[in-house]
Every structure is written in structure tokens, then in C-alpha cells.
Design a protein around this motif. Sequence first.
Motif, PDB file in Angstrom:
ATOM      1  N   ASN A   1       0.857  -1.180   0.000  1.00  0.00           N
ATOM      2  CA  ASN A   1       0.000   0.000   0.000  1.00  0.00           C
ATOM      3  C   ASN A   1       0.899   1.238   0.000  1.00  0.00           C
ATOM      4  OD1 ASN A   1      -1.879   1.984   0.321  1.00  0.00           O
ATOM      5  ND2 ASN A   1      -2.632   1.267   2.298  1.00  0.00           N
ATOM      6  N   ARG A   2       0.971   1.916  -1.132  1.00  0.00           N
ATOM      7  CA  ARG A   2       1.864   3.067  -1.290  1.00  0.00           C
ATOM      8  C   ARG A   2       1.398   4.294  -0.503  1.00  0.00           C
ATOM      9  NH1 ARG A   2       4.493  -0.656  -3.010  1.00  0.00           N
ATOM     10  NH2 ARG A   2       5.507  -0.749  -5.030  1.00  0.00           N
TER      11      ARG A   2
ATOM     12  N   LEU B   1       5.772   7.925  -0.816  1.00  0.00           N
ATOM     13  CA  LEU B   1       6.031   9.361  -0.733  1.00  0.00           C
ATOM     14  C   LEU B   1       5.621   9.961   0.605  1.00  0.00           C
ATOM     15  CD1 LEU B   1       4.868  10.352  -4.311  1.00  0.00           C
ATOM     16  CD2 LEU B   1       7.168   9.786  -3.531  1.00  0.00           C
ATOM     17  N   LYS B   2       4.869   9.231   1.393  1.00  0.00           N
ATOM     18  CA  LYS B   2       4.450   9.719   2.710  1.00  0.00           C
ATOM     19  C   LYS B   2       5.445   9.222   3.744  1.00  0.00           C
ATOM     20  CE  LYS B   2      -0.444  10.017   1.720  1.00  0.00           C
ATOM     21  NZ  LYS B   2      -1.777   9.617   2.151  1.00  0.00           N
ATOM     22  N   VAL B   3       6.388  10.080   4.073  1.00  0.00           N
ATOM     23  CA  VAL B   3       7.461   9.702   4.988  1.00  0.00           C
ATOM     24  C   VAL B   3       7.458  10.662   6.166  1.00  0.00           C
ATOM     25  CG1 VAL B   3       9.953   9.416   5.242  1.00  0.00           C
ATOM     26  CG2 VAL B   3       8.839   8.779   3.103  1.00  0.00           C
ATOM     27  N   GLY B   4       7.494  10.121   7.374  1.00  0.00           N
ATOM     28  CA  GLY B   4       7.581  10.920   8.582  1.00  0.00           C
ATOM     29  C   GLY B   4       8.951  10.743   9.209  1.00  0.00           C
ATOM     30  N   LEU B   5       9.468  11.791   9.792  1.00  0.00           N
ATOM     31  CA  LEU B   5      10.765  11.756  10.456  1.00  0.00           C
ATOM     32  C   LEU B   5      10.539  11.733  11.958  1.00  0.00           C
ATOM     33  CD1 LEU B   5      12.531  14.474   8.298  1.00  0.00           C
ATOM     34  CD2 LEU B   5      12.359  12.030   7.873  1.00  0.00           C
ATOM     35  N   VAL B   6      11.215  10.848  12.647  1.00  0.00           N
ATOM     36  CA  VAL B   6      11.022  10.675  14.085  1.00  0.00           C
ATOM     37  C   VAL B   6      12.181  11.334  14.817  1.00  0.00           C
ATOM     38  CG1 VAL B   6      10.758   8.989  15.933  1.00  0.00           C
ATOM     39  CG2 VAL B   6       9.843   8.494  13.668  1.00  0.00           C
ATOM     40  N   GLY B   7      11.852  12.107  15.835  1.00  0.00           N
ATOM     41  CA  GLY B   7      12.870  12.755  16.659  1.00  0.00           C
ATOM     42  C   GLY B   7      12.439  12.773  18.108  1.00  0.00           C
ATOM     43  N   LEU B   8      13.329  13.215  18.964  1.00  0.00           N
ATOM     44  CA  LEU B   8      13.029  13.312  20.390  1.00  0.00           C
ATOM     45  C   LEU B   8      12.247  14.575  20.686  1.00  0.00           C
ATOM     46  CD1 LEU B   8      16.412  12.263  22.008  1.00  0.00           C
ATOM     47  CD2 LEU B   8      14.348  10.915  21.779  1.00  0.00           C
ATOM     48  N   ASP B   9      11.429  14.510  21.714  1.00  0.00           N
ATOM     49  CA  ASP B   9      10.715  15.675  22.191  1.00  0.00           C
ATOM     50  C   ASP B   9      11.730  16.632  22.814  1.00  0.00           C
ATOM     51  OD1 ASP B   9       8.737  17.404  22.909  1.00  0.00           O
ATOM     52  OD2 ASP B   9       8.018  16.209  24.600  1.00  0.00           O
ATOM     53  N   GLU B  10      11.551  17.940  22.631  1.00  0.00           N
ATOM     54  CA  GLU B  10      12.506  18.938  23.120  1.00  0.00           C
ATOM     55  C   GLU B  10      12.699  18.854  24.633  1.00  0.00           C
ATOM     56  OE1 GLU B  10      11.260  23.061  23.159  1.00  0.00           O
ATOM     57  OE2 GLU B  10      13.238  23.604  22.415  1.00  0.00           O
ATOM     58  N   ASN B  11      11.627  18.679  25.387  1.00  0.00           N
ATOM     59  CA  ASN B  11      11.724  18.622  26.845  1.00  0.00           C
ATOM     60  C   ASN B  11      12.509  17.408  27.298  1.00  0.00           C
ATOM     61  OD1 ASN B  11      10.151  20.910  26.930  1.00  0.00           O
ATOM     62  ND2 ASN B  11       8.253  19.724  27.029  1.00  0.00           N
ATOM     63  N   VAL B  12      12.341  16.300  26.608  1.00  0.00           N
ATOM     64  CA  VAL B  12      13.049  15.079  26.974  1.00  0.00           C
ATOM     65  C   VAL B  12      14.523  15.195  26.622  1.00  0.00           C
ATOM     66  CG1 VAL B  12      13.188  12.600  26.535  1.00  0.00           C
ATOM     67  CG2 VAL B  12      10.977  13.708  26.719  1.00  0.00           C
ATOM     68  N   GLU B  13      14.822  15.848  25.486  1.00  0.00           N
ATOM     69  CA  GLU B  13      16.221  15.999  25.083  1.00  0.00           C
ATOM     70  C   GLU B  13      16.988  16.855  26.085  1.00  0.00           C
ATOM     71  OE1 GLU B  13      18.243  18.370  21.582  1.00  0.00           O
ATOM     72  OE2 GLU B  13      17.377  16.500  20.859  1.00  0.00           O
ATOM     73  N   GLU B  14      16.349  17.890  26.597  1.00  0.00           N
ATOM     74  CA  GLU B  14      17.009  18.746  27.582  1.00  0.00           C
ATOM     75  C   GLU B  14      17.276  17.973  28.874  1.00  0.00           C
ATOM     76  OE1 GLU B  14      14.487  22.103  28.021  1.00  0.00           O
ATOM     77  OE2 GLU B  14      15.032  22.949  26.091  1.00  0.00           O
ATOM     78  N   ALA B  15      16.378  17.087  29.229  1.00  0.00           N
ATOM     79  CA  ALA B  15      16.558  16.305  30.441  1.00  0.00           C
ATOM     80  C   ALA B  15      17.600  15.211  30.248  1.00  0.00           C
ATOM     81  CB  ALA B  15      15.227  15.688  30.867  1.00  0.00           C
TER      82      ALA B  15
END
Length: 155
Positions: free
Chosen positions: A98-99, A129-143
Motif C-alpha cells: 500500500n503506497r 512518498l508519505k514519509v515521517g521523520l522521528v525525533g526526540l521531544d525537546e523537553n526530553v532531550e534537555e533532560a
Amino acid sequence: MGARLRGDDDGDFSENSEINVTPFIDVMLVLLIIFMIAAPLSTVDIPVELPVAVADAPERPGDPVFVTITEDLSLSVGENATTADRLYIDIGIATLQNRDTRIYIRADKSVPYGEFMRVMNILRADGFLKVGLVGLDENVEEAGAASAPQTEASQ
């Protein structure tokens, strides 16, 4: 600046209804020179570190498909290890061909940009073509938490 006077046969001067475009052309040439000088000055090549996204994460589907690029550049689709040559096959199996399925890419921050783009190009060439990028939440990264909830930024 020029003017033209024309007379009639009876010696009276009539109105000249033609527009003098010489001042208009002068202004246009001055503006052209200004823009030719200002345009190269408006592009700046300054290296910057981009900030972390602070937008709320969109809702994830019930069973998301993750492509993970680890620090040693190994790939996996979900929990199954794969290679770049088999990536499109494993993605096809995970999405049931399923594209329109959104695929989330998780990559270690030490992964070179070129490797990340190679995975994106494989997905795009296969029609995903539907691609999501995963990253850390800003609050968690600071901690500095290791097991952090993740947010996505869609492309």
C-alpha cells in the motif's frame, strides 16, 4: 529631456498628447542596477545548528511502519534487520504494497546525511512518498533521558 512644439498653419501651438518615457526609462535602469547589486548580498552561507522541533506530534496510526538506521548504518524495518538492497522488499511486505502507508524513519544522530538520503531515495523510487521523520521531544532531550517518547515531523 526633450520637448516638441508643433505649430498649426495659423501659428497657434496645439497640445502634445505623447508621453515622454525618458524619465521612466531612467528610473527603471537605476532600479535594475540597485537590484543587480543587492541580490548577491541577500544570499548568506552561514552554517547553523537547527533547533529541535517543538510542534505537537500528529497522531500515529495503530500499527506504524518504522525504518531504523542505527549508528553502524545497519537498517531494519520494524524489528527485522534488512539491507539497502532488500529495503524495498521488506517495506512492501510490511505495508502490504500500500503506497499510501506513512513510513516513519528513525535515525541515530551520528548517521551521515548522505546515508539518510539514500534510504529516502529508495523509498521514493519505490513509490512511498508519505514519509515521517522521528525525533526526540525537546523537553526530553534537555533532560537527557535515554528512553524518550518520540515525535514525528512529516514530509
